[in-house]
Motif scaffolding. Sequence first.
Motif, PDB file in Angstrom:
ATOM      1  N   ILE A  23      28.759 -54.355 -33.832  1.00 43.63           N
ATOM      2  CA  ILE A  23      29.203 -54.476 -32.432  1.00 43.63           C
ATOM      3  C   ILE A  23      28.548 -55.696 -31.803  1.00 43.63           C
ATOM      4  O   ILE A  23      27.405 -56.036 -32.131  1.00 43.63           O
ATOM      5  N   ASP A  24      29.283 -56.386 -30.920  1.00 40.86           N
ATOM      6  CA  ASP A  24      28.755 -57.582 -30.273  1.00 40.86           C
ATOM      7  C   ASP A  24      27.773 -57.218 -29.167  1.00 40.86           C
ATOM      8  O   ASP A  24      27.836 -56.135 -28.600  1.00 40.86           O
ATOM      9  N   ALA A  25      26.928 -58.179 -28.825  1.00 41.77           N
ATOM     10  CA  ALA A  25      25.900 -57.932 -27.817  1.00 41.77           C
ATOM     11  C   ALA A  25      26.416 -58.164 -26.399  1.00 41.77           C
ATOM     12  O   ALA A  25      25.744 -57.846 -25.431  1.00 41.77           O
ATOM     13  N   ASP A  26      27.628 -58.739 -26.270  1.00 43.05           N
ATOM     14  CA  ASP A  26      28.053 -59.182 -24.941  1.00 43.05           C
ATOM     15  C   ASP A  26      28.797 -58.114 -24.147  1.00 43.05           C
ATOM     16  O   ASP A  26      29.375 -58.402 -23.107  1.00 43.05           O
ATOM     17  N   LEU A  27      28.831 -56.888 -24.669  1.00 45.86           N
ATOM     18  CA  LEU A  27      29.478 -55.750 -23.993  1.00 45.86           C
ATOM     19  C   LEU A  27      30.981 -55.924 -23.841  1.00 45.86           C
ATOM     20  O   LEU A  27      31.603 -55.280 -23.012  1.00 45.86           O
ATOM     21  N   GLN A  28      31.570 -56.801 -24.657  1.00 40.54           N
ATOM     22  CA  GLN A  28      33.037 -56.881 -24.666  1.00 40.54           C
ATOM     23  C   GLN A  28      33.590 -55.656 -25.388  1.00 40.54           C
ATOM     24  O   GLN A  28      34.740 -55.276 -25.189  1.00 40.54           O
ATOM     25  N   GLN A  29      32.755 -55.084 -26.234  1.00 46.83           N
ATOM     26  CA  GLN A  29      33.152 -53.897 -26.982  1.00 46.83           C
ATOM     27  C   GLN A  29      32.302 -52.744 -26.509  1.00 46.83           C
ATOM     28  O   GLN A  29      31.096 -52.721 -26.729  1.00 46.83           O
ATOM     29  N   GLU A  74      35.600 -58.010 -20.248  1.00 45.89           N
ATOM     30  CA  GLU A  74      35.091 -59.352 -19.969  1.00 45.89           C
ATOM     31  C   GLU A  74      33.657 -59.430 -20.488  1.00 45.89           C
ATOM     32  O   GLU A  74      32.948 -58.431 -20.530  1.00 45.89           O
ATOM     33  N   ARG A  75      33.240 -60.613 -20.878  1.00 43.77           N
ATOM     34  CA  ARG A  75      31.873 -60.818 -21.286  1.00 43.77           C
ATOM     35  C   ARG A  75      30.914 -60.436 -20.163  1.00 43.77           C
ATOM     36  O   ARG A  75      31.151 -60.794 -19.013  1.00 43.77           O
ATOM     37  N   HIS A  76      29.817 -59.722 -20.474  1.00 46.56           N
ATOM     38  CA  HIS A  76      28.861 -59.320 -19.446  1.00 46.56           C
ATOM     39  C   HIS A  76      28.180 -60.545 -18.832  1.00 46.56           C
ATOM     40  O   HIS A  76      28.083 -60.681 -17.622  1.00 46.56           O
TER      41      HIS A  76
HETATM   42 MG    MG Z   1      32.269 -61.811 -27.218  1.00 37.15          MG
END
Ligand code: MG
Length: 315
Positions: A94-100, A201-203
């Motif tokens: 999972i990505d760190a940017d909270l898009q997921q 959206e990216r956090h």
């Molecule tokens: Mg991303």
Amino acid sequence: MKLSLVVPCYNEQDNVRAFYDAAVNAFLGCGYEYELVMVNDGSRDNTGIELKKLFYEKREETPITIVQFSRNFGKEAAILAGMKHAKGDLVTLIDADLQQRPEIVREMVQILDEHPEYDCVAAFQKERNEGRGLSFFKREFYRLINQMSEVEFVNGASDFRTCRRKMVDAILSMPEYHRFSKGIFSWVGFDTYYIPYVAEERHAGKTKWSFWKLFKYAVEGIIGYSTAPLKIATVLGSFTSLLAVIYFIVVVLQRLICGVDVPGYATIVALILLIGGIQLLILGIMGEYIARMYIQGKQRPIFIEKDVLTNEDEV
Ligand code: MG
Ligand code: UDP
């Protein structure tokens, strides 16, 4: 340990804490053990410091492992390192940017619990909020690569997925230097369950993908999972040779039968350019493969870890 969340982080200083909070929130009362494996992929900002702070603050509450790379090795390398350190029976990328959203991971785990016949749950993006040009480029890429390659690629399927231990071990057994996750996931096989999701959206911060990076990634996928481009040489070569023979016969016949003088140098220049171009193209394609063999032949490690923080009592 039931579940490991593997989180690649590159320049995500404003996201790591938010990610931690969101993940912990999502798993509140889930009733099973889980851990976070966060990989700092040689960030240039304060991601490393933020991760360390997080570790010392929260290690009592949630098992966390922090892996620091010695430089930026790319997301694929970060994923691999994270998987290596993951101890869970299930591993989520999972990505760190909270898009997921981490809530989706909980759904994934539930699906795997209910369906023992599946080995992996992957999320795919139903609709993408990106430009028309980019989405056209991606669609065409998938069409092309699916035609050329022996493994199947699903358009929109991301790295965002949860796999069982046996699939993780299969992925870890692949030593290739040029890693293309989408190809690796489908190459190892196993039964994958697809669920749709909408990317948020990216956090904070901004995406690391430029058009050029995406293009290089696409070439990686095609070259890494298909040898079809090498066959272009054979096909084009035979075709142009055939044309040359026909042209030669025509010219000779014109001279002998009709007595026409062979016209000037224009055609020659055109032909030289055409054939020169084709040769360069094919040399380039062969070069791509040879370069990969060369780098793989050096057997360099895929990443270098500077240091690893982990809960001793967990090991
Ligand atoms: Mg991303
Ligand atoms: N990432 C990484 N190394 C890199 C580039 C990206 O670990 O060299 C991580 C990044 O921190 C994020 C994830 O990979 O957690 C996805 O990156 P990004 O959000 O930029 O991609 P996008 O979501 O725009 O496709």
